[in-house]
Design a protein around this motif. Sequence first.
Motif, PDB file in Angstrom:
ATOM      1  N   UNK A  37       7.383  25.732 -20.618  1.00 21.07           N
ATOM      2  CA  UNK A  37       6.088  25.145 -20.254  1.00 21.07           C
ATOM      3  C   UNK A  37       5.773  23.876 -21.005  1.00 21.07           C
ATOM      4  N   UNK A  38       6.692  23.354 -21.807  1.00 20.75           N
ATOM      5  CA  UNK A  38       6.465  22.128 -22.580  1.00 20.75           C
ATOM      6  C   UNK A  38       6.297  20.943 -21.641  1.00 20.75           C
ATOM      7  N   UNK A  39       5.317  20.085 -21.937  1.00 19.76           N
ATOM      8  CA  UNK A  39       5.085  18.884 -21.133  1.00 19.76           C
ATOM      9  C   UNK A  39       6.215  17.884 -21.380  1.00 19.76           C
ATOM     10  N   UNK A  40       6.909  17.507 -20.286  1.00 14.92           N
ATOM     11  CA  UNK A  40       8.023  16.576 -20.394  1.00 14.92           C
ATOM     12  C   UNK A  40       7.610  15.153 -20.070  1.00 14.92           C
ATOM     13  N   UNK A  41       6.544  15.000 -19.318  1.00 17.89           N
ATOM     14  CA  UNK A  41       6.076  13.671 -18.948  1.00 17.89           C
ATOM     15  C   UNK A  41       5.352  13.722 -17.608  1.00 17.89           C
ATOM     16  N   UNK A  73       0.841  -1.200   0.000  1.00 17.13           N
ATOM     17  CA  UNK A  73       0.000   0.000   0.000  1.00 17.13           C
ATOM     18  C   UNK A  73       0.877   1.252   0.000  1.00 17.13           C
ATOM     19  N   UNK A  74       0.514   2.225  -0.841  1.00 14.54           N
ATOM     20  CA  UNK A  74       1.314   3.442  -0.941  1.00 14.54           C
ATOM     21  C   UNK A  74       0.398   4.661  -1.066  1.00 14.54           C
ATOM     22  N   UNK A  75       0.909   5.787  -0.561  1.00 16.42           N
ATOM     23  CA  UNK A  75       0.284   7.086  -0.816  1.00 16.42           C
ATOM     24  C   UNK A  75       0.948   7.672  -2.054  1.00 16.42           C
ATOM     25  N   UNK A  76       0.144   8.154  -2.996  1.00 16.50           N
ATOM     26  CA  UNK A  76       0.648   8.506  -4.325  1.00 16.50           C
ATOM     27  C   UNK A  76       0.450   9.997  -4.597  1.00 16.50           C
ATOM     28  N   UNK A  77       1.483  10.590  -5.154  1.00 19.55           N
ATOM     29  CA  UNK A  77       1.360  11.925  -5.750  1.00 19.55           C
ATOM     30  C   UNK A  77       1.957  11.840  -7.156  1.00 19.55           C
ATOM     31  N   UNK A  78       1.104  12.049  -8.156  1.00 19.02           N
ATOM     32  CA  UNK A  78       1.534  12.011  -9.556  1.00 19.02           C
ATOM     33  C   UNK A  78       1.213  13.359 -10.185  1.00 19.02           C
ATOM     34  N   UNK A  79       2.171  13.907 -10.894  1.00 15.50           N
ATOM     35  CA  UNK A  79       1.939  15.224 -11.484  1.00 15.50           C
ATOM     36  C   UNK A  79       2.636  15.310 -12.845  1.00 15.50           C
ATOM     37  N   UNK A  80       2.168  16.278 -13.649  1.00 13.32           N
ATOM     38  CA  UNK A  80       2.743  16.517 -14.972  1.00 13.32           C
ATOM     39  C   UNK A  80       3.971  17.402 -14.818  1.00 13.32           C
TER      40      UNK A  80
END
Length: 881
Positions: A109-113, A95-102
């Motif tokens: 400002x280009x999206x890298x992943x 079990x994990x607490x997750x933080x995922x962001x762009x």
Amino acid sequence: MSLDDERARWFEAVVHGVPDFVAFATEDGRVQFLNDTGRRLVGLDDETDVGGLMVADFLPDGVAAASGELADVLPTGSWTGVSMLRDWRGGPSIPVAVTTFVARHQDTGETLGMATVRRDLRPSLLVDTEVEETRAAAARSEQRDRALLHHMSDILLVVAADHTLRYASPSAGRTLGCPPGWTDGPDLLDLVHQEDRALTGAALDDVLAHPHRQALLSLRLRGADGAFRHHEALASNLVDDEAVAGILIGVRDVTARRRAEAAERAQAAVLELIAGEAPIREVLRALALSVEQQLDDTICTVLLVEGKDAEAVFRHGASPSMPEGYETALEGRAIEGDPSPCGLGVRSREPVLVEDISTDVRFTPMRQLALACNVRSCWSYPVVSPTTDALLGTFALYTRTPGMPDDRAAAIAARAGRLVAIALDRHALVGRLAYQAQHDELTGLPNRLALLDRLSDQLQRAPDPGSVGPVVVFLDLDRLKIVNDSLGHEVGDELLVRIAERLPGAVPDGSLVARFGGDEFVVLVDRLDGQQQAADLAEHVLAAIAAPVALAGRTVTPSASAGLVIATRGQSAVDVIRDADIAMYRAKTGGGVGHAFVTPDMRKRAFDRLDLEEQIRHGLAHGEFRVFYQPVVDLRRADALIGFEALVRWQHPERGLLGPASFIHLAEETGLIVELGDWVLRSVATTAGGWTARFPGLSGGVAVNLAYRQLVAPGLAESVRRAMAEMGSWSLGLELTESSLMSDTERTRAIVDELVELGAWLAIDDFGTGFSSLAYLTRLPVQMLKIDRTFVQDLVNPGAAAVAAAVVNLAESLGLGVVAEGIETPEQRAAVAAMGCHYGQGYLLGVPLAEAEALALLQATVGPPEGSGHADLRKTDAQEA
């Protein structure tokens, strides 16, 4: 080493040194980087290349779909929640607490992943199991984990094998009403909606029965306010994990999403009903129910506006959840002066919101009705057409408790109001199109389609095959073209409208009066007793039409001809109308008899005409027509040949050689005369061109007859120009009747002037039998008059002789040439010559000749090649002098 390289080393050391799982992935979830802590946490050895793995590969089966993080992070920019990590060593899921962001470039400002940070939550579930020497570190870790859990919107539960709650995260207190620190609660199923308990219990038991089993659940849980809300949950069997010792359940509230999805489905269903042209009340009812499903404790109604201004009233549209008394009370209620929110909203075109019906004075007239319907607030929104801006109705929301709409309710009401407007607009459009499809635009009467539908229905309802059925009166106005030509088409249209207004009052009640097209009307009566009643009806209708009409400052007395059919069952509507049209034509050509009934003989003649029309078309397509040439001679010069009149003949494959009387009239009626005349013109040009080449010294004229339809057909001038260019030394004459020249005189004069300017010469055929006015002789470039054969063949009659002599004298005074047609006896030739007529044509002087015979006549006339030519038919006596 550069500063950037130094910073990169620092960043790599920090990322690999943090105690959390840190990974970086592309937008489609492909892993590009995993730190050392992450490798150790999931048991992934250093040799394994993460570049070929997806983020979903690090999640146990089912977790990726349940978490929603990969689907949510890109549109929202970030995602936080609780999830699980796969243990690559085969152990229990972590079990994990997750933080995922762009992750985006700090400058562009280009999206890298996507970057994802996952913290092991197992320490937070341990209860006093850490040794004393790690207590301080554990306390700090627990404090951190508790902070994460406290701010998480998702719920984390631990359930024992008997379904009792062993642990609930802080968010459970906010949403489910669980007290803080609850570690020994009731059965989880007590919080589940009764309809979902059986499936939920069975799913939990299945998870318990299999180590490491996971299950995705959809259930409704009772909230702190007692209301049930929709949730999705992921249950994982962690009984063997000492830190958990139970079923770990991650729960997410999806009520808002479910409502949004339901709203989209409802809107799509309504739009499908609208597109499918469902009855408008069915559409409005479905729309009202969809709003009620989205807003708890809410009743939706739709009222329609009928009429304009002071005459406008409310009509019931939809109120599926209101008692019947509501609909009855509002149906037909006058809008003018109505103080209710719906009346005020319609007049002001603005929303009217009533927080409490029991105290708001605007609801005084309707208060008792509203309270009887168990509603306390009313929010009324006017419905305006998006295309015409017309006020269509009002859309109202009622609630059972006093209140005002929040942002969500206002947004739902606005969206629903737009759908109501679209539905009503579409309904009005379909209604208009249906009306237009069945009605004549000019008169407003039913049109041909409506007539045929009604007649077909009446024929099917006739009692027995062959029994007397409906009566059809087919009407055709006389001389409408004269009105159009003299007073203008607008006045002609007005005449049609005035007659259309008269006809319904001249027929029995229940009859259908239709405009069939152009100047044709049809009366359809369900049943009459025999021919006499039908004849009386026709005369009554004709008398109504014949009443004088004041138009454009003039009095016009219209008239019509009527064809009657008493239909019988077994006939088709098309056949009945055809027969009525045939009878009308017989009445029109029968010398003013007014009306006529169809007879088998009429029907046969009509079919014969149709067959003949098709045969003419076939003959044109297959070269069956011939041009014959009748000589025109100079009576003063021993009947010397000066030219020909071109006459068309039809070499019919079954009936032999036919003269023009057999087909010209029908060709003119159908318009085939244009194609036939153009063929004659081309044939004459080719033949005359051949004469020019064979007899270079010979000149003369060839006259071709033109019908009025040929005269006004596009391209005539170009056809004449080409013909004259090909004819060489032979001139081209155009013979027209007086009636042709007198039709639409301004247009006719312009056409004739153009033809004469090209070099053609104009002759008036059958002169003396047409219009009495001779003014056109001075306005048009006429060069030749032809005395009609009826006068020439009746010269023994003093009247006919006087007319012939008058024509000769008139031509002489105007400087025109004159030809006597139909000379068949020596006496007739002598008589016209004595009158001073210089040119003649007839069987005595020369019969119509086929092309080869005409060539032989020219050869005999010219003689040896050095022979001289003859006078040109264009020359008048004055010109020769």
